[in-house]
Design a protein around this motif. Structure first.
Motif, PDB file in Angstrom:
ATOM      1  N   ARG A   1       0.820  -1.206   0.000  1.00 55.78           N
ATOM      2  CA  ARG A   1       0.000   0.000   0.000  1.00 55.78           C
ATOM      3  C   ARG A   1       0.856   1.259   0.000  1.00 55.78           C
ATOM      4  N   ARG A   2       1.951   1.238   0.760  1.00 54.88           N
ATOM      5  CA  ARG A   2       2.830   2.416   0.783  1.00 54.88           C
ATOM      6  C   ARG A   2       3.460   2.660  -0.585  1.00 54.88           C
ATOM      7  N   ARG A   3       3.852   1.587  -1.244  1.00 55.39           N
ATOM      8  CA  ARG A   3       4.538   1.734  -2.521  1.00 55.39           C
ATOM      9  C   ARG A   3       3.580   2.035  -3.671  1.00 55.39           C
ATOM     10  N   PHE A   4       2.454   1.328  -3.702  1.00 54.28           N
ATOM     11  CA  PHE A   4       1.629   1.334  -4.905  1.00 54.28           C
ATOM     12  C   PHE A   4       0.151   1.645  -4.659  1.00 54.28           C
ATOM     13  N   GLY A   5      -0.250   1.844  -3.402  1.00 52.46           N
ATOM     14  CA  GLY A   5      -1.666   1.977  -3.088  1.00 52.46           C
ATOM     15  C   GLY A   5      -2.362   3.153  -3.720  1.00 52.46           C
ATOM     16  N   SER A   6      -1.621   4.185  -4.103  1.00 57.34           N
ATOM     17  CA  SER A   6      -2.244   5.364  -4.701  1.00 57.34           C
ATOM     18  C   SER A   6      -2.402   5.249  -6.216  1.00 57.34           C
ATOM     19  N   ARG A   7      -1.937   4.168  -6.785  1.00 64.79           N
ATOM     20  CA  ARG A   7      -1.998   4.032  -8.240  1.00 64.79           C
ATOM     21  C   ARG A   7      -3.410   3.656  -8.688  1.00 64.79           C
ATOM     22  N   PRO A   8      -3.845   4.169  -9.828  1.00 67.55           N
ATOM     23  CA  PRO A   8      -5.207   3.869 -10.298  1.00 67.55           C
ATOM     24  C   PRO A   8      -5.369   2.400 -10.646  1.00 67.55           C
ATOM     25  N   GLY A   9      -6.533   1.861 -10.289  1.00 66.17           N
ATOM     26  CA  GLY A   9      -6.864   0.495 -10.642  1.00 66.17           C
ATOM     27  C   GLY A   9      -6.253  -0.563  -9.756  1.00 66.17           C
ATOM     28  N   VAL A  10      -5.569  -0.150  -8.673  1.00 66.94           N
ATOM     29  CA  VAL A  10      -4.846  -1.092  -7.828  1.00 66.94           C
ATOM     30  C   VAL A  10      -5.413  -1.065  -6.411  1.00 66.94           C
ATOM     31  N   ARG A  11      -5.750  -2.231  -5.875  1.00 67.25           N
ATOM     32  CA  ARG A  11      -6.220  -2.350  -4.500  1.00 67.25           C
ATOM     33  C   ARG A  11      -5.478  -3.494  -3.822  1.00 67.25           C
ATOM     34  N   PHE A  12      -5.334  -3.389  -2.496  1.00 67.76           N
ATOM     35  CA  PHE A  12      -4.645  -4.421  -1.732  1.00 67.76           C
ATOM     36  C   PHE A  12      -5.463  -4.794  -0.498  1.00 67.76           C
ATOM     37  N   ALA A  13      -5.345  -6.070  -0.090  1.00 70.90           N
ATOM     38  CA  ALA A  13      -6.050  -6.527   1.099  1.00 70.90           C
ATOM     39  C   ALA A  13      -5.292  -7.696   1.718  1.00 70.90           C
ATOM     40  N   VAL A  14      -5.369  -7.779   3.041  1.00 71.80           N
ATOM     41  CA  VAL A  14      -4.849  -8.944   3.751  1.00 71.80           C
ATOM     42  C   VAL A  14      -5.884 -10.056   3.631  1.00 71.80           C
ATOM     43  N   ALA A  15      -5.505 -11.166   3.016  1.00 69.60           N
ATOM     44  CA  ALA A  15      -6.431 -12.288   2.839  1.00 69.60           C
ATOM     45  C   ALA A  15      -5.640 -13.539   2.500  1.00 69.60           C
ATOM     46  N   ASP A  16      -6.191 -14.673   2.867  1.00 69.99           N
ATOM     47  CA  ASP A  16      -5.605 -15.976   2.587  1.00 69.99           C
ATOM     48  C   ASP A  16      -6.108 -16.438   1.222  1.00 69.99           C
ATOM     49  N   ALA A  17      -5.210 -16.617   0.264  1.00 67.81           N
ATOM     50  CA  ALA A  17      -5.603 -16.990  -1.095  1.00 67.81           C
ATOM     51  C   ALA A  17      -6.211 -18.376  -1.167  1.00 67.81           C
ATOM     52  N   THR A  18      -6.022 -19.188  -0.133  1.00 63.41           N
ATOM     53  CA  THR A  18      -6.582 -20.537  -0.137  1.00 63.41           C
ATOM     54  C   THR A  18      -7.962 -20.589   0.519  1.00 63.41           C
TER      55      THR A  18
END
Length: 296
Positions: free
Chosen positions: A106-123
């Motif tokens: 989020r610090r590096r890329f969170g402000s970029r358009p079209g990009v979102r991040f979340a804490v989640a287990d992919a399984t």
């Protein structure tokens, strides 16, 4: 996911190996890298970052993602590949089980358009992540670069099922992973746990089993690419050079001239890095590196 609690402390900058990698230039990407024979001298002089990016580009190219498509970047780490998807015009959601990695993403890329991040287990995905519904058939692409070896066998089965559920008709999953040549337990290849403890995993999926598991989840296999030589074998050549140089005082001084941050290592830490590198080389001789493209 296999031992997810243990995984939350992985990729820590407190680890001596990760400190070394950081000084060599490892930043937002944490893959092994894709090396061609003519460029190996460049890797020796410049460090691995260019080759990490090359591997990420090759993995993402297999997605054939188009602007406007919704893409899940599973186990996205520090978010570099998610950001690349956003820059290509995709709506990209990066998820990772490690809060520290998502914080950095989020610090590096969170402000970029079209990009979102979340804490989640992919399984075992939640119903929503970063305000995006993770509904059946709602995604166009799923990407997982060099992370599924963390999941454990049952976790990998769950991830394949979750990916199939998320993807709509015509969707695609690109899964790039370290695979084993046989069913030989990884513990026999890494008896001291140096590799397994460093990367927080217990087993590696046999090469031939992944397509069978994907088929059981509902996928058809579109492509299988063997990247063992440009990834594992060439990385092993470079790591052998590093371990050799690290084994002598003259070599250590030369490395410190090129990468001054290495001057902070004491003799015990140098020896520890050498042991870890040699353990990786031993495993690398009996494993493969495979890119799978599965279609719905």
């Amino acid at each position: 996911m296999g031992d997810s609690g243990n995984l939350t402390s992985a990729y820590s900058d407190d680890s001596v190996l990760f400190r070394v990698l950081r000084h060599l230039g490892w930043d937002s990407l944490a893959d092994i890298g894709y090396f061609t024979l003519p460029t190996l001298p460049f890797a020796v002089l410049a460090g691995p970052v260019f080759f990490h990016r090359r591997l990420a580009r090759r993995s993402l190219a297999l997605l054939d993602a188009r602007p406007g498509q919704l893409v899940l970047d599973a186990a996205c780490g520090r978010g570099d590949t998610t950001a690349r998807l956003g820059a290509a015009g995709c709506r990209a959601l990066g998820v990772d089980i490690q809060p520290s990695q998502i914080d950095q993403a989020r610090r590096r890329f969170g402000s970029r358009p079209g990009v979102r991040f979340a804490v989640a287990d992919a399984t075992a995905l939640p119903r929503r992540a970063a305000d995006i519904p993770l509904a059946d058939g709602s995604f166009d692409r799923v990407h997982c670069l060099e992370a599924a070896f963390h999941f454990g066998h049952e976790g990998r089965r769950s991830f394949l099922s979750e990916s199939f559920r998320l993807l709509g008709p015509g969707g695609r999953l690109v899964l790039v992973d370290v695979t084993s040549r046989t069913d030989q337990p990884i513990g026999t290849l890494d008896p001291n746990g140096l590799v397994r403890d460093t990367w927080r995993f217990e087993d590696i999926e046999p090469y031939e089993r992944y397509p069978l598991m994907a088929s059981a989840a509902g996928f058809t296999t579109h492509r299988i690419l063997d990247w063992t030589t440009p990834v594992l074998h060439r990385a092993a050549q470079l790591s052998a050079l590093f371990a050799g140089a690290s084994s002598t005082q003259v070599g250590r001084k030369a490395l410190c001239v090129r990468w001054p941050g290495l001057r902070g290592l004491d003799a015990r830490e140098w020896d520890e890095v050498i042991d870890i590198v040699r353990a990786h080389q031993a495993i690398g001789r009996v494993t493969r590196y495979t890119a799978y493209v599965f279609a719905k």
